[in-house]
Design a protein around this motif. Structure first.
Motif, PDB file in Angstrom:
ATOM      1  N   SER A 152      -2.547 -13.866  53.692  1.00  0.00           N
ATOM      2  CA  SER A 152      -3.184 -14.703  52.661  1.00  0.00           C
ATOM      3  C   SER A 152      -2.619 -14.329  51.305  1.00  0.00           C
ATOM      4  O   SER A 152      -1.970 -13.292  51.147  1.00  0.00           O
ATOM      5  CB  SER A 152      -4.697 -14.482  52.666  1.00  0.00           C
ATOM      6  OG  SER A 152      -4.993 -13.249  52.016  1.00  0.00           O
ATOM      7  N   LYS A 153      -2.921 -15.166  50.316  1.00  0.00           N
ATOM      8  CA  LYS A 153      -2.408 -14.904  48.967  1.00  0.00           C
ATOM      9  C   LYS A 153      -3.162 -13.768  48.295  1.00  0.00           C
ATOM     10  O   LYS A 153      -2.772 -13.306  47.225  1.00  0.00           O
ATOM     11  CB  LYS A 153      -2.504 -16.177  48.136  1.00  0.00           C
ATOM     12  CG  LYS A 153      -1.544 -17.241  48.611  1.00  0.00           C
ATOM     13  CD  LYS A 153      -1.578 -18.434  47.700  1.00  0.00           C
ATOM     14  CE  LYS A 153      -0.650 -19.515  48.231  1.00  0.00           C
ATOM     15  NZ  LYS A 153      -0.880 -20.793  47.555  1.00  0.00           N
ATOM     16  N   ALA A 154      -4.260 -13.324  48.914  1.00  0.00           N
ATOM     17  CA  ALA A 154      -5.018 -12.205  48.324  1.00  0.00           C
ATOM     18  C   ALA A 154      -4.292 -10.872  48.521  1.00  0.00           C
ATOM     19  O   ALA A 154      -4.604  -9.892  47.841  1.00  0.00           O
ATOM     20  CB  ALA A 154      -6.411 -12.134  48.951  1.00  0.00           C
ATOM     21  N   TRP A 155      -3.336 -10.822  49.450  1.00  0.00           N
ATOM     22  CA  TRP A 155      -2.685  -9.546  49.755  1.00  0.00           C
ATOM     23  C   TRP A 155      -1.965  -8.982  48.527  1.00  0.00           C
ATOM     24  O   TRP A 155      -2.110  -7.807  48.173  1.00  0.00           O
ATOM     25  CB  TRP A 155      -1.705  -9.735  50.922  1.00  0.00           C
ATOM     26  CG  TRP A 155      -1.097  -8.443  51.377  1.00  0.00           C
ATOM     27  CD1 TRP A 155       0.171  -8.012  51.135  1.00  0.00           C
ATOM     28  CD2 TRP A 155      -1.741  -7.404  52.138  1.00  0.00           C
ATOM     29  NE1 TRP A 155       0.362  -6.773  51.693  1.00  0.00           N
ATOM     30  CE2 TRP A 155      -0.791  -6.372  52.326  1.00  0.00           C
ATOM     31  CE3 TRP A 155      -3.014  -7.247  52.678  1.00  0.00           C
ATOM     32  CZ2 TRP A 155      -1.075  -5.207  53.018  1.00  0.00           C
ATOM     33  CZ3 TRP A 155      -3.304  -6.075  53.384  1.00  0.00           C
ATOM     34  CH2 TRP A 155      -2.344  -5.075  53.540  1.00  0.00           C
ATOM     35  N   ASP A 156      -1.205  -9.837  47.870  1.00  0.00           N
ATOM     36  CA  ASP A 156      -0.449  -9.420  46.687  1.00  0.00           C
ATOM     37  C   ASP A 156      -1.412  -8.939  45.593  1.00  0.00           C
ATOM     38  O   ASP A 156      -1.169  -7.929  44.921  1.00  0.00           O
ATOM     39  CB  ASP A 156       0.365 -10.637  46.219  1.00  0.00           C
ATOM     40  CG  ASP A 156       1.270 -10.275  45.076  1.00  0.00           C
ATOM     41  OD1 ASP A 156       1.914  -9.219  45.183  1.00  0.00           O
ATOM     42  OD2 ASP A 156       1.303 -11.014  44.075  1.00  0.00           O
ATOM     43  N   PHE A 157      -2.511  -9.665  45.419  1.00  0.00           N
ATOM     44  CA  PHE A 157      -3.533  -9.313  44.426  1.00  0.00           C
ATOM     45  C   PHE A 157      -4.106  -7.924  44.763  1.00  0.00           C
ATOM     46  O   PHE A 157      -4.282  -7.072  43.887  1.00  0.00           O
ATOM     47  CB  PHE A 157      -4.634 -10.382  44.479  1.00  0.00           C
ATOM     48  CG  PHE A 157      -5.513 -10.455  43.250  1.00  0.00           C
ATOM     49  CD1 PHE A 157      -5.102 -11.175  42.128  1.00  0.00           C
ATOM     50  CD2 PHE A 157      -6.746  -9.831  43.224  1.00  0.00           C
ATOM     51  CE1 PHE A 157      -5.916 -11.252  41.004  1.00  0.00           C
ATOM     52  CE2 PHE A 157      -7.558  -9.905  42.111  1.00  0.00           C
ATOM     53  CZ  PHE A 157      -7.147 -10.629  40.998  1.00  0.00           C
ATOM     54  N   ALA A 158      -4.372  -7.697  46.057  1.00  0.00           N
ATOM     55  CA  ALA A 158      -4.926  -6.407  46.491  1.00  0.00           C
ATOM     56  C   ALA A 158      -3.913  -5.278  46.261  1.00  0.00           C
ATOM     57  O   ALA A 158      -4.286  -4.177  45.834  1.00  0.00           O
ATOM     58  CB  ALA A 158      -5.317  -6.487  47.969  1.00  0.00           C
ATOM     59  N   CYS A 159      -2.630  -5.557  46.519  1.00  0.00           N
ATOM     60  CA  CYS A 159      -1.583  -4.535  46.278  1.00  0.00           C
ATOM     61  C   CYS A 159      -1.551  -4.162  44.800  1.00  0.00           C
ATOM     62  O   CYS A 159      -1.415  -2.984  44.437  1.00  0.00           O
ATOM     63  CB  CYS A 159      -0.203  -5.059  46.681  1.00  0.00           C
ATOM     64  SG  CYS A 159      -0.017  -5.248  48.454  1.00  0.00           S
ATOM     65  N   LYS A 160      -1.679  -5.176  43.931  1.00  0.00           N
ATOM     66  CA  LYS A 160      -1.670  -4.914  42.478  1.00  0.00           C
ATOM     67  C   LYS A 160      -2.842  -4.009  42.098  1.00  0.00           C
ATOM     68  O   LYS A 160      -2.711  -3.120  41.249  1.00  0.00           O
ATOM     69  CB  LYS A 160      -1.776  -6.235  41.707  1.00  0.00           C
ATOM     70  CG  LYS A 160      -0.500  -7.055  41.691  1.00  0.00           C
ATOM     71  CD  LYS A 160      -0.612  -8.128  40.606  1.00  0.00           C
ATOM     72  CE  LYS A 160       0.714  -8.831  40.392  1.00  0.00           C
ATOM     73  NZ  LYS A 160       0.811 -10.098  41.075  1.00  0.00           N
ATOM     74  N   ILE A 161      -4.008  -4.245  42.715  1.00  0.00           N
ATOM     75  CA  ILE A 161      -5.188  -3.419  42.414  1.00  0.00           C
ATOM     76  C   ILE A 161      -4.906  -1.962  42.806  1.00  0.00           C
ATOM     77  O   ILE A 161      -5.145  -1.032  42.030  1.00  0.00           O
ATOM     78  CB  ILE A 161      -6.437  -3.970  43.147  1.00  0.00           C
ATOM     79  CG1 ILE A 161      -6.841  -5.324  42.550  1.00  0.00           C
ATOM     80  CG2 ILE A 161      -7.602  -2.972  43.078  1.00  0.00           C
ATOM     81  CD1 ILE A 161      -7.981  -6.022  43.269  1.00  0.00           C
ATOM     82  N   CYS A 162      -4.376  -1.766  44.024  1.00  0.00           N
ATOM     83  CA  CYS A 162      -4.072  -0.402  44.486  1.00  0.00           C
ATOM     84  C   CYS A 162      -3.059   0.268  43.563  1.00  0.00           C
ATOM     85  O   CYS A 162      -3.233   1.435  43.184  1.00  0.00           O
ATOM     86  CB  CYS A 162      -3.524  -0.428  45.906  1.00  0.00           C
ATOM     87  SG  CYS A 162      -4.743  -0.916  47.110  1.00  0.00           S
ATOM     88  N   ASP A 163      -2.005  -0.462  43.189  1.00  0.00           N
ATOM     89  CA  ASP A 163      -0.958   0.111  42.320  1.00  0.00           C
ATOM     90  C   ASP A 163      -1.542   0.535  40.988  1.00  0.00           C
ATOM     91  O   ASP A 163      -1.225   1.600  40.456  1.00  0.00           O
ATOM     92  CB  ASP A 163       0.154  -0.921  42.053  1.00  0.00           C
ATOM     93  CG  ASP A 163       0.990  -1.167  43.287  1.00  0.00           C
ATOM     94  OD1 ASP A 163       0.831  -0.412  44.270  1.00  0.00           O
ATOM     95  OD2 ASP A 163       1.782  -2.128  43.288  1.00  0.00           O
ATOM     96  N   TYR A 164      -2.403  -0.323  40.431  1.00  0.00           N
ATOM     97  CA  TYR A 164      -2.982  -0.027  39.113  1.00  0.00           C
ATOM     98  C   TYR A 164      -3.820   1.256  39.173  1.00  0.00           C
ATOM     99  O   TYR A 164      -3.706   2.127  38.303  1.00  0.00           O
ATOM    100  CB  TYR A 164      -3.848  -1.204  38.657  1.00  0.00           C
ATOM    101  CG  TYR A 164      -4.551  -0.948  37.329  1.00  0.00           C
ATOM    102  CD1 TYR A 164      -3.943  -1.278  36.120  1.00  0.00           C
ATOM    103  CD2 TYR A 164      -5.823  -0.358  37.291  1.00  0.00           C
ATOM    104  CE1 TYR A 164      -4.587  -1.025  34.904  1.00  0.00           C
ATOM    105  CE2 TYR A 164      -6.459  -0.099  36.087  1.00  0.00           C
ATOM    106  CZ  TYR A 164      -5.843  -0.438  34.902  1.00  0.00           C
ATOM    107  OH  TYR A 164      -6.486  -0.175  33.706  1.00  0.00           O
ATOM    108  N   VAL A 165      -4.646   1.377  40.213  1.00  0.00           N
ATOM    109  CA  VAL A 165      -5.525   2.553  40.312  1.00  0.00           C
ATOM    110  C   VAL A 165      -4.686   3.824  40.518  1.00  0.00           C
ATOM    111  O   VAL A 165      -4.960   4.869  39.932  1.00  0.00           O
ATOM    112  CB  VAL A 165      -6.577   2.366  41.428  1.00  0.00           C
ATOM    113  CG1 VAL A 165      -7.408   3.619  41.622  1.00  0.00           C
ATOM    114  CG2 VAL A 165      -7.491   1.180  41.119  1.00  0.00           C
ATOM    115  N   GLN A 166      -3.639   3.682  41.325  1.00  0.00           N
ATOM    116  CA  GLN A 166      -2.749   4.831  41.546  1.00  0.00           C
ATOM    117  C   GLN A 166      -2.092   5.257  40.228  1.00  0.00           C
ATOM    118  O   GLN A 166      -2.063   6.432  39.874  1.00  0.00           O
ATOM    119  CB  GLN A 166      -1.675   4.427  42.571  1.00  0.00           C
ATOM    120  CG  GLN A 166      -0.605   5.477  42.811  1.00  0.00           C
ATOM    121  CD  GLN A 166      -1.036   6.488  43.864  1.00  0.00           C
ATOM    122  OE1 GLN A 166      -1.217   6.127  45.018  1.00  0.00           O
ATOM    123  NE2 GLN A 166      -1.217   7.734  43.474  1.00  0.00           N
TER     124      GLN A 166
END
Ligand code: R5P
Length: 324
Positions: free
Chosen positions: A12-26
C-alpha cells in the motif's frame, strides 16, 4: 519505546509514509522502531483477508493506514485488523490515519441521512488505545470518540508555513490574505495566517442545495466575507476532492479584485484531476496524507509530525507543543 512496533501493508502507499516515520525517529531521537508487515488479500468475491507475518504479542502496535484506498475497503480493513491484533494479544492498538475518511458528514444536515463520522467512530473505537490523524474536517468530531480512546488531531500548518517561507512561494505576507473557502474552516485559516505572520483573514460563506446527497449537493451560493482587492490570497482547506470548491472560490476572488492566488488542501484527493486547479492558481499545494504521487502539484511532507506524535504519545511529552 522497546515495545513499540509500526505496522503497514508493504503493497500500500502507507508503506513509504511508515518508513519515513521510522527514519525520522531514528535520526532525531536515536530510537529504532521496527516496521512490521501486514499482508492484505481478497477472496474471489472481494471479501478482505489479512495476516501479520511476525509475532506481535505484548507489543504496542501503531498501524499506519493508506488513506488513498477505496474508502469502503479502508474502513473494513480497520475493523478486521483490530480483531486480528487483539486476538494476537497485542498490548495496545493505535490507528494512525493520516486522512480520516468518512469525516465530512459530521452532523444530520437533513432528515434520514447518516452521521458517517459518528458511525465510523463507534465502529472502530472499541478496544483501541488511541487514534492519530491530521486536519480533521471539524475538530468536534473528536467528541464522537469515547474518553478512553483519545484522538490526537494533528495540524499540518507548521510544515506548510515552513515550506512556503523557505521556498519563497509568497513574496509579501503583508499583502496576503489567508482565506477559508467555508465558514467552518476559519480557525484553520487563522492558524496558517498566524504562523505566516499575516494579519488578514477572510472566508467564503458557502451554501449547498438541500436536495440530493453526497456529490449531488451543488454549491448554490457563495458570499465573500473580507477584503481581497489588490491582495494575494492563500486559500486553505482540509480536503481537495474534485477541486470544485477551490475553483469556485478562485472565480469569486478574481471578480473581487484579488491578484495572485495560491491554494493548499491537506488531503489531496484530486478526483477531477489537477488541470482546472492549475489554471486558476499560481501554486497548488497539498500534503502527503493521501499519499499523492507525481509532480503536477506541490506535495508537502508531514510524516515527521506523525513521527513526533507517536514518539511523544509513548514518552508522555506534549503533542500540542508542536503547534504553538
Ligand atoms: C467541505 O466541506 C470540505 O471542507 C471541502 O471544501 C470539500 O470537501 C472539497 O470538495 P471539492 O474539492 O470536491 O469541492
Amino acid at each position: 519505546m522497546d515495545k513499540v512496533v509500526l505496522l503497514a501493508d508493504p503493497n500500500s502507499k502507507a508503506w513509504d509514509f511508515a518508513c519515513k516515520i521510522c527514519d525520522y525517529v531514528q535520526k532525531t531521537k536515536d530510537v529504532f522502531i521496527p516496521l512490521r508487515k501486514l499482508s492484505v488479500n481478497q477472496f474471489r468475491n472481494n471479501e478482505i483477508d489479512m495476516h501479520v507475518l511476525e509475532n506481535i504479542r505484548k507489543k504496542e502496535v501503531y498501524f499506519i493506514h493508506d488513506s488513498s484506498k477505496n474508502p469502503q475497503e479502508w474502513w473494513v480493513e480497520l475493523l478486521l485488523l483490530k480483531d486480528l491484533l487483539l486476538n494476537a494479544s497485542a498490548e495496545s492498538v493505535t490507528f494512525v490515519l493520516p486522512n480520516m475518511l468518512y469525516s465530512r458528514k459530521d452532523r444530520k444536515e437533513k432528515s434520514r441521512v447518516p452521521i458517517s463520522a459518528r458511525a465510523l467512530a463507534w465502529s472502530i473505537s472499541p478496544g483501541l488505545k488511541r487514534i492519530i490523524t491530521m486536519d480533521l474536517h471539524a475538530s468536534q468530531i473528536q467528541g464522537f470518540y469515547p474518553e478512553n480512546v483519545p484522538l490526537d488531531n494533528l495540524y499540518s500548518f507548521p510544515a506548510v508555513a515552513k515550506y512556503i517561507k523557505e521556498n519563497n512561494i509568497i513574496s509579501s505576507f503583508e499583502n496576503l490574505v489567508v482565506l477559508s473557502p467555508d465558514a467552518g474552516g476559519v480557525d484553520r485559516a487563522k492558524s496558517f495566517a498566524q504562523r505566516l505572520g499575516c494579519n488578514s483573514l477572510a472566508f467564503i460563506y458557502k451554501r449547498r442545495t438541500t436536495e440530493g446527497i453526497g456529490d449531488s449537493r451543488q454549491i448554490e451560493e457563495t458570499i465573500l466575507v473580507g477584503d481581497v482587492k489588490d491582495k494575494d490570497v492563500l486559500i486553505v482547506d482540509d480536503i481537495i476532492d474534485s477541486g470544485g470548491t477551490l475553483c469556485k472560490a478562485a472565480d469569486l476572488l478574481k471578480k473581487s479584485g484579488a491578484k495572485k492566488l495560491f491554494c493548499y488542501g491537506t488531503h489531496g484527493l484530486f478526483t477531477n484531476g489537477t488541470e482546472e486547479l492549475k489554471k486558476n492558481f499560481d501554486k497548488v499545494m497539498t500534503s502527503n496524507t493521501n499519499h499523492r504521487e507525481g509532480d503536477d502539484v506541490t506535495v508537502i511532507d508531514v510524516s515527521h509530525l506523525f513521527a513526533e506524535a507517536i514518539y511523544r504519545a509513548q514518552t508522555g511529552e506534549s503533542i500540542s507543543e508542536l503547534f504553538r
